[in-house]
Design an enzyme around this catalytic site. Sequence first.
Site, PDB file in Angstrom:
ATOM      1  N   LYS A  65       0.815  -1.223   0.000  1.00  0.00           N
ATOM      2  CA  LYS A  65       0.000   0.000   0.000  1.00  0.00           C
ATOM      3  C   LYS A  65       0.847   1.271   0.000  1.00  0.00           C
ATOM      4  O   LYS A  65       0.461   2.291  -0.556  1.00  0.00           O
ATOM      5  CB  LYS A  65      -0.925   0.012   1.219  1.00  0.00           C
ATOM      6  CG  LYS A  65      -1.968  -1.110   1.227  1.00  0.00           C
ATOM      7  CD  LYS A  65      -3.162  -0.770   0.372  1.00  0.00           C
ATOM      8  CE  LYS A  65      -4.162  -1.926   0.309  1.00  0.00           C
ATOM      9  NZ  LYS A  65      -5.196  -1.720  -0.716  1.00  0.00           N
TER      10      LYS A  65
ATOM     11  N   GLU B 107      -9.572   6.685   2.917  1.00  0.00           N
ATOM     12  CA  GLU B 107     -10.497   5.701   3.477  1.00  0.00           C
ATOM     13  C   GLU B 107      -9.674   4.484   3.876  1.00  0.00           C
ATOM     14  O   GLU B 107      -8.586   4.272   3.340  1.00  0.00           O
ATOM     15  CB  GLU B 107     -11.538   5.298   2.426  1.00  0.00           C
ATOM     16  CG  GLU B 107     -11.112   4.157   1.480  1.00  0.00           C
ATOM     17  CD  GLU B 107      -9.958   4.508   0.558  1.00  0.00           C
ATOM     18  OE1 GLU B 107      -9.693   5.711   0.360  1.00  0.00           O
ATOM     19  OE2 GLU B 107      -9.296   3.586   0.032  1.00  0.00           O
TER      20      GLU B 107
ATOM     21  N   SER C  94       1.672  -9.763  -1.026  1.00  0.00           N
ATOM     22  CA  SER C  94       1.342  -8.340  -0.894  1.00  0.00           C
ATOM     23  C   SER C  94       1.568  -7.775   0.507  1.00  0.00           C
ATOM     24  O   SER C  94       1.778  -6.575   0.661  1.00  0.00           O
ATOM     25  CB  SER C  94      -0.102  -8.099  -1.321  1.00  0.00           C
ATOM     26  OG  SER C  94      -0.991  -8.891  -0.547  1.00  0.00           O
TER      27      SER C  94
END
Lengths: 393, 253
Positions: free
Chosen positions: A89, A111, A377
């Site tokens: 991220k 968000e 990830s």
Amino acid sequence: MTYQADEKGYYGEFGGAFIPEMLYPNTEELRQNYIRIMNEPSFKKEFDQLLKDYVGRPTPLYFANRLSEKYNTKIYLKREDLCHTGAHKVNNTIGQILMAKKLGKTRIIAETGAGQHGVATATVCALMGIQCVVYMGEIDIARQSPNVARMKMLGAEVRPALSGSRTLKDATNEAIRDWINNPVDTHYIIGSVVGPHPYPDMVARFQSVISAEIKTQLQEKEGRENPDYVVACVGGGSNAAGAYYHYLDQPEVGIIAVEAAGKGIDSGESAATSALGKVGIIHGSKTLLMQTPDGQITEPYSISAGLDYPGVGPMHAHLFKSGRGEFISITDDDAMQAGLLLSKLEGIIPAIESSHAFAILEYRKFKPEDVVVINLSGRGDKDLNTYIDYFNL
Amino acid sequence: MNRINQKIQEDKKILSIYFTAGYPALNDTAKIIQDLEKNGVDLIEIGLPFSDPLADGPTIQRSSTEALKNGMTTEILFDQLKDIRQSVSIPLIIMGYFNPMLQYGVETFCKKCKEIGIDGLIIPDLPVDVYHEEYQAIFEKYGLINVFLITPQTSEERIRFIDSVSKGFIYMVSSASVTGAKSGFGQEQQDYFERIASLSLANQQIVGFGISNSETFQAATKSAKGAIIGSAFIKHLTEHGVDSIANFIKKIR
Ligand SMILES: Cc1ncc(COP(=O)(O)O)c(C=O)c1O
């Protein structure tokens, strides 16, 4: 034929910007500037430098020996779990905070569902000394309290989304409403390849560093840039978009997208958007989404909060519809077992999102000579309580 | 002529009321419309509830959630409205988000609107560009007027484009915000209303967002053709029920 976004942000029939007029100036400013800014040498330099020194890139491409032996094929792991803050991220939030600075913005909103993107956003805001407000569903705040605490330590304000189902989709609605109310000074750092154009394309470009590195690293290890398959889990689709990016237009590279089946596709508790979704509009994008016959957006379910999104980015809707991507959905149970197996065989505890990608190895057979890259990830620290409860550890 | 165009030609300021269909109770729709007309309202926006109303503040969000819980659907709304033209003659507009219309089928939706006697649509998340390229022909085939929003941030060039595509009126959003009652209008809003009035657009403007009482109605209609009240009316329904509509309207003008 290309699988990249066109000028208006369409991937085939999917994408575009279905936004209220109040958002037009905000997204238009971004649309007119994002590619130019990303191509500025000073931007590139700062982005690359931060990815290297702050995030810890390049992340390793690791040959998973014991896993390869078990499944009788050649498996490489792209170690996004080793990024600062524990997941891919941050590649996007570093890019977007620099973008926001170039655009002269002084306030950041985001968000978050599980809190990973919220933490990654709060982190870069701390780094740059910029005010940060993170919207999070009231229900998620209760079930992800360590990440709420992290965001607070990093100086962010966490605002509960109290509307609708009080989870990720509602937090996204609240962030969009905040942006409507603050059109001039605020930049919205969206957390995946979703939302109105230019977000899906911009986020995919920031995440594309993943496949750029895979190419160089695979060249070193295998003497070729292209694997036979790239595998990634898909929530909104940002880690997958980054892992596929430089391979999209190379048909010899197989693209495998793994969605969360939750308790099973037909259980009524699932997040497998490609299997259960229909074309519609969510958060300003025309894409596949889970909805009632009447067009009301429904609440998905997955044991992994990061895959718990009722839509999917327009790039992935197009990969699915066109047949370019192979879509597989994995249940909670299979994902949890795959997470345990990776821990035991390779000494790596994966995020439950990533565990979904590994679970396909039980079902999808590869040839012994195939080179399969799985995008790992994120790491499992944030999921320890879920693992503990599930396995009675 | 479309009822919206007729109404706009009348020599008076227009009072338009928004309510969410299916709220407070599922079957209040016809009664609310009839009472609004009886009390002198000029135009009605019937809200088709949506699970994710991006442009709306807490009041309309809550009424939408309640309406959906009460069981409202597109089909039920059309059914509730099928005889509405026997009792109501003011212009009726359906306001809703694009996804439920897409699922119903845009053309089927428009056809149904024409059969019922709906005069126009407001679809906040269907941008004017997409409408112009993909849907305008369908809307016009069924005689529907699509209404577009402008905000204080909308550039003059874009306002002129919106004006060129509009066939009824322009919905002038009072400030950069989602729907919901505010404490009144300041100099900034007045300047904005006057700036738009001075553009001599082909379409007149009706102001929405933040109109809640007689004072804000007067302020908004000083230079604009009319004003729209939504959240304040819904709050009134919540607090006083559907039998007190006259009380609310009387206080506006
Ligand atoms: C580790 C990890 N993987 C995957 C995802 C899913 O997001 P995306 O599909 O955008 O990569 C998340 C989201 O929170 C995540 O934290």
